[in-house]
Design a protein around this motif. Structure first.
Motif, PDB file in Angstrom:
ATOM      1  N   LYS A   1       0.743  -1.199   0.338  1.00  0.00           N
ATOM      2  CA  LYS A   1       0.052  -0.050  -0.164  1.00  0.00           C
ATOM      3  C   LYS A   1       0.725   0.893   0.346  1.00  0.00           C
ATOM      4  CE  LYS A   1      -4.368   2.017   0.378  1.00  0.00           C
ATOM      5  NZ  LYS A   1      -4.988   1.987  -0.464  1.00  0.00           N
ATOM      6  N   THR A   2       1.873   1.451   0.599  1.00  0.00           N
ATOM      7  CA  THR A   2       2.636   2.458   0.708  1.00  0.00           C
ATOM      8  C   THR A   2       3.419   2.697  -0.442  1.00  0.00           C
ATOM      9  OG1 THR A   2       2.614   1.803   3.517  1.00  0.00           O
ATOM     10  CG2 THR A   2       4.355   3.187   2.216  1.00  0.00           C
ATOM     11  N   THR A   3       4.505   1.878  -0.919  1.00  0.00           N
ATOM     12  CA  THR A   3       4.877   1.839  -2.203  1.00  0.00           C
ATOM     13  C   THR A   3       4.148   2.433  -3.577  1.00  0.00           C
ATOM     14  OG1 THR A   3       6.057   0.032  -1.120  1.00  0.00           O
ATOM     15  CG2 THR A   3       5.959   0.743  -3.633  1.00  0.00           C
ATOM     16  N   GLU A   4       2.768   2.209  -3.117  1.00  0.00           N
ATOM     17  CA  GLU A   4       1.603   2.526  -3.963  1.00  0.00           C
ATOM     18  C   GLU A   4       1.864   4.104  -4.560  1.00  0.00           C
ATOM     19  OE1 GLU A   4      -2.005   1.584  -3.880  1.00  0.00           O
ATOM     20  OE2 GLU A   4      -1.805  -0.363  -3.869  1.00  0.00           O
ATOM     21  N   ILE A   5       2.462   4.957  -3.208  1.00  0.00           N
ATOM     22  CA  ILE A   5       2.332   6.645  -3.447  1.00  0.00           C
ATOM     23  C   ILE A   5       3.849   6.910  -4.004  1.00  0.00           C
ATOM     24  CG2 ILE A   5       3.832   8.219  -1.937  1.00  0.00           C
ATOM     25  CD1 ILE A   5       2.873   6.502   0.854  1.00  0.00           C
TER      26      ILE A   5
ATOM     27  N   ILE B   1      -2.831  -1.539  12.146  1.00  0.00           N
ATOM     28  CA  ILE B   1      -1.834  -1.466  10.799  1.00  0.00           C
ATOM     29  C   ILE B   1      -2.117  -1.584   9.700  1.00  0.00           C
ATOM     30  CG2 ILE B   1       0.013  -3.100  10.042  1.00  0.00           C
ATOM     31  CD1 ILE B   1       0.464  -3.377  12.546  1.00  0.00           C
ATOM     32  N   LEU B   2      -3.450  -2.966   9.980  1.00  0.00           N
ATOM     33  CA  LEU B   2      -4.314  -2.795   8.164  1.00  0.00           C
ATOM     34  C   LEU B   2      -5.084  -1.412   8.742  1.00  0.00           C
ATOM     35  CD1 LEU B   2      -5.651  -6.132   8.952  1.00  0.00           C
ATOM     36  CD2 LEU B   2      -4.026  -5.500   7.318  1.00  0.00           C
ATOM     37  N   TYR B   3      -5.737  -0.945   9.624  1.00  0.00           N
ATOM     38  CA  TYR B   3      -6.610   0.495   9.674  1.00  0.00           C
ATOM     39  C   TYR B   3      -5.818   1.288   9.131  1.00  0.00           C
ATOM     40  CZ  TYR B   3      -9.766   4.389  10.643  1.00  0.00           C
ATOM     41  OH  TYR B   3      -9.990   5.464  10.320  1.00  0.00           O
ATOM     42  N   MET B   4      -4.486   1.508   9.371  1.00  0.00           N
ATOM     43  CA  MET B   4      -3.699   2.545   9.146  1.00  0.00           C
ATOM     44  C   MET B   4      -2.807   2.546   7.592  1.00  0.00           C
ATOM     45  SD  MET B   4      -1.029   2.700  12.164  1.00  0.00           S
ATOM     46  CE  MET B   4       0.438   3.371  11.455  1.00  0.00           C
ATOM     47  N   SER B   5      -2.928   1.459   7.156  1.00  0.00           N
ATOM     48  CA  SER B   5      -2.770   1.240   5.674  1.00  0.00           C
ATOM     49  C   SER B   5      -3.873   2.016   4.857  1.00  0.00           C
ATOM     50  CB  SER B   5      -2.673  -0.116   5.632  1.00  0.00           C
ATOM     51  OG  SER B   5      -1.260  -0.688   6.678  1.00  0.00           O
ATOM     52  N   ASN B   6      -4.973   2.300   5.625  1.00  0.00           N
ATOM     53  CA  ASN B   6      -5.754   2.472   4.390  1.00  0.00           C
ATOM     54  C   ASN B   6      -5.828   4.375   4.561  1.00  0.00           C
ATOM     55  OD1 ASN B   6      -6.366  -0.092   2.833  1.00  0.00           O
ATOM     56  ND2 ASN B   6      -6.847  -0.953   4.539  1.00  0.00           N
ATOM     57  N   SER B   7      -5.610   4.545   5.571  1.00  0.00           N
ATOM     58  CA  SER B   7      -5.876   5.621   6.215  1.00  0.00           C
ATOM     59  C   SER B   7      -5.439   7.065   5.059  1.00  0.00           C
ATOM     60  CB  SER B   7      -5.312   5.921   7.508  1.00  0.00           C
ATOM     61  OG  SER B   7      -4.104   6.126   7.447  1.00  0.00           O
ATOM     62  N   PHE B   8      -4.622   6.414   4.340  1.00  0.00           N
ATOM     63  CA  PHE B   8      -4.250   7.627   3.674  1.00  0.00           C
ATOM     64  C   PHE B   8      -4.204   7.492   1.442  1.00  0.00           C
ATOM     65  CE2 PHE B   8      -0.444   4.470   4.283  1.00  0.00           C
ATOM     66  CZ  PHE B   8      -0.165   4.508   3.140  1.00  0.00           C
ATOM     67  N   ASP B   9      -4.580   8.239   1.395  1.00  0.00           N
ATOM     68  CA  ASP B   9      -4.746   8.522  -0.150  1.00  0.00           C
ATOM     69  C   ASP B   9      -3.657   7.754  -0.828  1.00  0.00           C
ATOM     70  OD1 ASP B   9      -5.939   8.077  -2.879  1.00  0.00           O
ATOM     71  OD2 ASP B   9      -7.307  10.388  -2.681  1.00  0.00           O
ATOM     72  N   THR B  10      -2.889   7.616  -2.108  1.00  0.00           N
ATOM     73  CA  THR B  10      -1.950   7.477  -2.390  1.00  0.00           C
ATOM     74  C   THR B  10      -1.728   8.015  -3.753  1.00  0.00           C
ATOM     75  OG1 THR B  10      -2.517   5.251  -3.959  1.00  0.00           O
ATOM     76  CG2 THR B  10      -1.574   4.816  -0.921  1.00  0.00           C
ATOM     77  N   ASN B  11      -3.163   8.119  -3.985  1.00  0.00           N
ATOM     78  CA  ASN B  11      -3.048   9.147  -5.239  1.00  0.00           C
ATOM     79  C   ASN B  11      -2.988  11.040  -4.780  1.00  0.00           C
ATOM     80  OD1 ASN B  11      -3.638   7.767  -7.888  1.00  0.00           O
ATOM     81  ND2 ASN B  11      -5.728   7.179  -6.181  1.00  0.00           N
ATOM     82  N   ASN B  12      -3.477  11.254  -3.901  1.00  0.00           N
ATOM     83  CA  ASN B  12      -3.260  11.916  -3.461  1.00  0.00           C
ATOM     84  C   ASN B  12      -2.732  13.015  -1.569  1.00  0.00           C
ATOM     85  OD1 ASN B  12      -3.290  15.106  -3.236  1.00  0.00           O
ATOM     86  ND2 ASN B  12      -5.588  14.672  -2.738  1.00  0.00           N
TER      87      ASN B  12
END
Length: 373
Positions: free
Chosen positions: A25-29, A85-96
């Motif tokens: 998820k984070t690498t998608e940034i 951690i699972l919730y944190m992984s989805n708590s930010f928009d990797t597109n913006n």
């Protein structure tokens, strides 16, 4: 001195699984390009988020290393942290990457669970040094938790600065507690095994990334070269940490081992993104090459730092470091001069192979001696 033994538990391995998703998820940034490049803001937030996640993992691992007993309480904390951690992984928009409020608050909550674990441990341990270690980590994690929650609530530039202060304090915790830590040293072999397993998980993300080259409509000779380049990098990591490194380190703080793995973790993410970009028309070829080779350089730097823990017969010579550095730099310059997908694939595969060959040639006599002795 007898080697301290502590096996990695199944619960710890289960805990590590959430980092497969987190890394992905984070690498998608870094996958989103602006004019062929990844913006400095995206790089900054990628680094920040990975630092938050991996630092939390490191603190949890150090606790388990010293005090983990596989109790019901330990298991409950593991499961709670996994959900956060699972919730944190989805708590930010990797597109913006503009909304960090939820991430910081949830990261603060994760810090509070780690803080609570040390608070409970303070009353469970009997030795004075263990109470001191628990108290120190409790304070560090409490500061981190409060700063992250405040940063999330403010959700502005001053809030970001406050959050960064808390993150940096917890990141430097191993250094700040070195004096106390040496009085109750970590079990080096256990820490090493946990870090190795984490790196394997992150290499798994690289495999997922290069799998795009193995589809029916994309597979060709260069797909094999890209996979081999990843395989040679993993081989050099395995050679260093499985064959050359001395696991019995009763007086080591483990600080260097922890910090060099930050380099290795970041490097693998950059390598993953670099391999993705070298065949994308939207990406700047020069940027793709730099991303790939900065990652490879950081990877080899991490391995060279790890040589401090090598067995006596496996000391790393300056000649080997120079040879690997020159080859890596030469490969980078060739790819920058001819930034073509085919040239990059061939050159990178050749460079990683030659670097692996140099290490094998340098250390093979010592490995054979160890096997025969």
């Amino acid at each position: 001195m007898l080697k301290q033994v502590k096996h990695v538990s199944k619960i710890a391995l289960f805990y590590d699984l959430v980092f497969v998703y987190m890394i992905s998820k984070t690498t998608e940034i870094l996958h989103h390009l602006e004019h062929g490049l990844v913006s400095p803001t995206s790089f900054f937030f990628f680094t920040l988020i990975v630092l938050i996640f991996i630092n939390s993992w490191m603190i949890q691992t150090i606790f388990t290393n010293r005090y983990g007993k596989g109790s019901w309480g330990d298991i409950a904390f593991y499961f709670t942290d996994m959900m956060i951690i699972l919730y944190m992984s989805n708590s930010f928009d990797t597109n913006n990457i503009t909304e960090m409020r939820i991430l910081f608050i949830s990261a603060g909550l994760l810090s509070m669970t780690l803080c609570l674990h040390y608070f409970i441990n303070y009353f469970q341990v009997n030795k004075k040094i263990d109470k001191k270690i628990s108290q120190t980590y409790f304070i560090i994690l409490l500061i981190r938790a409060i700063s992250l929650i405040i940063g999330g609530i403010l959700d502005n530039a001053p809030g970001l600065i406050i959050a960064l202060i808390g993150i940096m304090i917890s990141w430097l915790a191993p250094v700040l507690t070195k004096k106390e830590g040496l009085q109750h040293p970590i079990i080096f072999a256990h820490l090493l095994e946990r870090l190795n397993l984490l790196v394997i998980i992150i290499f798994g993300e690289t495999i997922i990334g290069v799998a795009e080259y193995f589809k029916v409509n994309t597979f060709n000779f260069y797909s094999i070269l890209i996979f081999l380049a990843v395989a040679f990098l993993f081989f050099t990591y395995a050679l260093q940490f499985d064959q050359l490194l001395e696991e019995n380190q009763p007086h080591a703080s483990g600080d260097l081992l922890i910090y060099l793995h930050y380099l290795i973790i970041f490097s693998i993410s950059l390598i993953t993104v670099g391999f993705k970009f070298i065949n994308e028309k939207e990406a700047s070829s020069y940027f793709a090459v730099l991303c790939l080779y900065v990652g490879i350089s950081l990877f080899y730097l991490g391995l060279s730092l790890a040589s401090k823990y090598n067995k006596v017969r496996f000391s790393l010579s300056a000649g080997v470091i120079v040879a690997i550095s020159v080859l890596t730099l030469g490969g980078c310059l060739i790819c920058l001069y001819l930034p073509d997908f085919k040239v990059i694939s061939i050159t990178t595969c050749l460079i990683t192979f030659l670097n692996a060959l140099i290490l094998v040639h340098h250390f093979l006599p010592g490995i054979k001696k160890g096997i025969l002795s």
